[in-house]
Scaffold this active site. Structure first.
Site, mmCIF file in Angstrom:
data_model
loop_
_atom_site.group_PDB
_atom_site.id
_atom_site.type_symbol
_atom_site.label_atom_id
_atom_site.label_comp_id
_atom_site.label_asym_id
_atom_site.label_seq_id
_atom_site.Cartn_x
_atom_site.Cartn_y
_atom_site.Cartn_z
ATOM 1 N N ASP A 55 0.816 -1.218 0.000
ATOM 2 C CA ASP A 55 0.000 0.000 0.000
ATOM 3 C C ASP A 55 0.849 1.267 0.000
ATOM 4 O OD1 ASP A 55 -2.230 -1.708 0.198
ATOM 5 O OD2 ASP A 55 -1.983 -1.777 2.371
ATOM 6 N N HIS A 72 -4.086 -1.839 -6.571
ATOM 7 C CA HIS A 72 -3.294 -0.696 -7.017
ATOM 8 C C HIS A 72 -4.231 0.396 -7.519
ATOM 9 C CE1 HIS A 72 0.322 -3.579 -7.805
ATOM 10 N NE2 HIS A 72 0.107 -3.345 -6.538
ATOM 11 N N LYS A 109 2.869 10.186 -0.732
ATOM 12 C CA LYS A 109 1.988 10.732 0.311
ATOM 13 C C LYS A 109 2.705 11.662 1.300
ATOM 14 C CE LYS A 109 -1.973 8.145 0.786
ATOM 15 N NZ LYS A 109 -2.855 7.104 1.284
ATOM 16 N N GLY A 139 5.529 12.230 -4.100
ATOM 17 C CA GLY A 139 4.078 12.364 -4.261
ATOM 18 C C GLY A 139 3.541 13.410 -3.279
ATOM 19 N N VAL A 140 2.812 14.398 -3.812
ATOM 20 C CA VAL A 140 2.239 15.435 -2.936
ATOM 21 C C VAL A 140 0.715 15.497 -3.082
ATOM 22 C CG1 VAL A 140 4.325 16.847 -2.714
ATOM 23 C CG2 VAL A 140 2.806 17.211 -4.678
HETATM 24 P P1 IMP Z 1 -2.842 -12.775 2.003
HETATM 25 O O1 IMP Z 1 -1.885 -12.217 0.992
HETATM 26 O O2 IMP Z 1 -4.271 -12.514 1.669
HETATM 27 O O3 IMP Z 1 -2.577 -14.212 2.320
HETATM 28 O O4 IMP Z 1 -2.597 -11.991 3.385
HETATM 29 C C1 IMP Z 1 -1.380 -12.129 4.146
HETATM 30 C C2 IMP Z 1 -0.970 -10.801 4.762
HETATM 31 O O5 IMP Z 1 -0.589 -9.899 3.738
HETATM 32 C C3 IMP Z 1 -2.100 -10.097 5.535
HETATM 33 O O6 IMP Z 1 -1.517 -9.393 6.613
HETATM 34 C C4 IMP Z 1 -2.649 -9.111 4.519
HETATM 35 O O7 IMP Z 1 -3.291 -8.011 5.115
HETATM 36 C C5 IMP Z 1 -1.371 -8.710 3.814
HETATM 37 N N1 IMP Z 1 -1.591 -8.218 2.439
HETATM 38 C C6 IMP Z 1 -1.857 -8.952 1.341
HETATM 39 N N2 IMP Z 1 -1.996 -8.151 0.268
HETATM 40 C C7 IMP Z 1 -1.793 -6.900 0.702
HETATM 41 C C8 IMP Z 1 -1.765 -5.625 0.047
HETATM 42 O O8 IMP Z 1 -1.945 -5.481 -1.158
HETATM 43 N N3 IMP Z 1 -1.515 -4.547 0.850
HETATM 44 C C9 IMP Z 1 -1.276 -4.671 2.187
HETATM 45 N N4 IMP Z 1 -1.287 -5.835 2.824
HETATM 46 C C10 IMP Z 1 -1.531 -6.938 2.094
#
Ligand code: IMP
Length: 460
Positions: free
Chosen positions: A15, A45, A357, A441-442
């Site tokens: 993220d 994304h 951000k 990024g602003v």
């Molecule tokens: P999974 O990928 O769904 O198995 O989740 C495993 C861990 O990765 C969890 O803590 C999710 O919140 C985190 N996670 C998976 N994809 C993302 C993402 O795109 N952004 C942030 N956290 C993610």
């Protein structure tokens, strides 16, 4: 003559704003290909540009540029229902002119993987839950590594129904015997997951019909990209952009295991996941852009050393709109963590960074907390990082307060016009990553980005 290769990597727990930077790079005209090399539709994304706002999950972020070939690489896992849905959404938003290829070696996330993800999480005690996105990532990778998975190329086989049926029966047994999940219950759970009217899926044939109604739309995109990408780099002097998903600290091997995703999130695995030789071009020419959010966020469980409940968390979540693109869950927000950035950069060889951000920190008027060190000297994530006794997981990072700039920076487009405090903040991040900043990024729009000239010596 060799081509150009750039890898975009999230430097934290995902993220960070990779979609925006991928879109910016893609619009430079330097690239012929944008490739997703790992992860699946657990990623989200966001891209905001002159065509609108797009939330992409598995489709590469180059899809908005008609001249770019977008590849869903062999290292990814693909939920065809989500993919087909994403393509329909793009079509409805007027994005009809695009190029897409899906490598037949990518594994398929099947409906039962989602059920197993849900079942495995709910079996765990509260302390042990990972907090997955419930998109089936762990179970699909388990099948892949056990050599029992279905792959995208299988969709083209005449006997696909037989394969589907065999796998369904295997998983049905596991769901019934281990998780005590009767078929009627898990089928109705699938109706909820897919937002279908009750009693639409009564048996495996209904499920198959529903499933293939989506695959029809994507079969035409299935194409072997192995040779094409190698030739693009080795022979055709073309540009390839590898788009990472999640972030280094969620990497299966190098992150805060077991609170990680089931994939490679770093630059080292990008070659493997895309199917490109690491020396397809001179390694000195490979750009690795680490995407660093100006603060840190995390969703799900696991170590988070700079985090404390309180005002920083709630204010930044609110101002930064820190809610998951895929699951809409609240992200926990914490100060930036320099030791972990140093680790991420060394592990992945960041040649440059993009800071995203930065404008969100303008809301802090009294000072900006930052994590500079831990109680212990640490150069990597220790294996027991999630244990309370470990200095990393148990003790908090030592925070110091950095002077705030406290004013709006969203209209600034030149790095020299930033407040001095913001310049110093950026310099601290560059120092931690030992890499120069290229983008700042602003604001959420593509235009709200400060582009720092490549030849600029960044010492303010
Ligand atoms: P999974 O990928 O769904 O198995 O989740 C495993 C861990 O990765 C969890 O803590 C999710 O919140 C985190 N996670 C998976 N994809 C993302 C993402 O795109 N952004 C942030 N956290 C993610």
């Amino acid at each position: 003559m060799a081509g150009r290769l750039t890898i975009i990597i999230g430097a934290q727990w995902g993220d960070e704003g990779k979609g925006k930077i991928t879109d910016l790079e893609a619009s430079s005209g330097d690239y012929d290909y944008v490739v997703r090399y790992d992860g699946g539709n657990n990623a989200g994304h966001t891209v905001i540009n002159d065509k609108g706002e797009f939330k992409l999950h598995i489709v590469p972020s180059g899809i908005l540029h008609p001249q770019i070939k977008n590849v869903i690489g062999p290292g990814t896992v693909v939920d065809t229902i989500v993919l087909a849905d994403e393509l329909i959404n793009l079509h409805e938003a007027g994005i009809k002119d695009y190029q897409l290829a899906i490598n037949p070696k990518a594994h398929l996330v099947m409906p039962w993987h989602r059920l197993l993800d849900e079942a495995q999480e709910s079996e765990k005690s509260d302390n042990n839950k990972i907090g997955t996105t419930k998109r089936g990532m762990g179970p699909v990778r388990a099948d892949k590594h056990a050599r029992e998975g279905l792959r995208v190329g299988d969709l083209l086989r005449k006997d696909f129904y037989t394969l589907f049926f065999e796998k369904y029966n295997e998983k049905k047994k596991i769901l019934e015997l281990i998780y005590e999940y009767p078929e009627s219950i898990f089928l109705s759970q699938l109706e909820q997951i897919y937002e279908l009217p009750e009693s639409t899926i009564l048996n495996v044939s209904d499920l198959f019909e529903y499933y293939v109604s989506f695959t029809q739309n994507i079969k035409r995109f299935i194409r072997n990209t192995d040779d094409e990408l190698q030739k693009a780099l080795r022979m055709r002097n073309q540009g390839v952009l590898l788009e990472g998903a999640q972030g280094v600290l969620l990497d299966l091997d190098h992150g805060t295991y077991p609170y990680v995703t089931s994939a490679t999130c770093g630059a080292n695995g990008a070659f493997q996941g895309a199917g490109i030789a690491f020396n397809a071009i001179d390694s000195n020419e490979v750009r690795v852009i680490g995407i660093v959010k100006a603060y840190t966020t995390r969703i799900g469980a696991g170590a988070f050393p700079t985090y404390t409940e309180g005002e920083f968390d709630t204010l930044i979540r609110d101002v930064g709109k820190e809610y998951g693109v895929t699951t809409n869950r609240s992200r926990m927000c914490a100060p930036i963590d320099f030791p972990l950035l140093r680790y991420a950069s060394r592990l992945n060889g960041f040649t440059e960074i993009a800071i995203t951000k930065l404008d969100i920190l303008s809301c802090l008027k009294e000072g900006i907390p930052m994590g500079r060190s831990y109680e212990c000297q640490m150069t990597s994530i220790p294996y027991d990082c999630n244990h309370f006794e470990c200095a990393f997981g148990g003790a908090q990072a030592k925070l110091s307060i950095f002077p705030a700039w406290g004013k709006d920076i969203t209209d600034i487009r030149n790095v020299d016009d930033l407040p001095d405090e913001a310049k110093l903040y950026i310099q601290e991040i560059e120092r931690a990553c030992d890499a120069p900043v290229r983008y700042i990024g602003v604001g959420p729009d593509r235009e709200q980005t400060i582009i720092v000239a490549e030849d600029r010596v960044v010492h303010w």
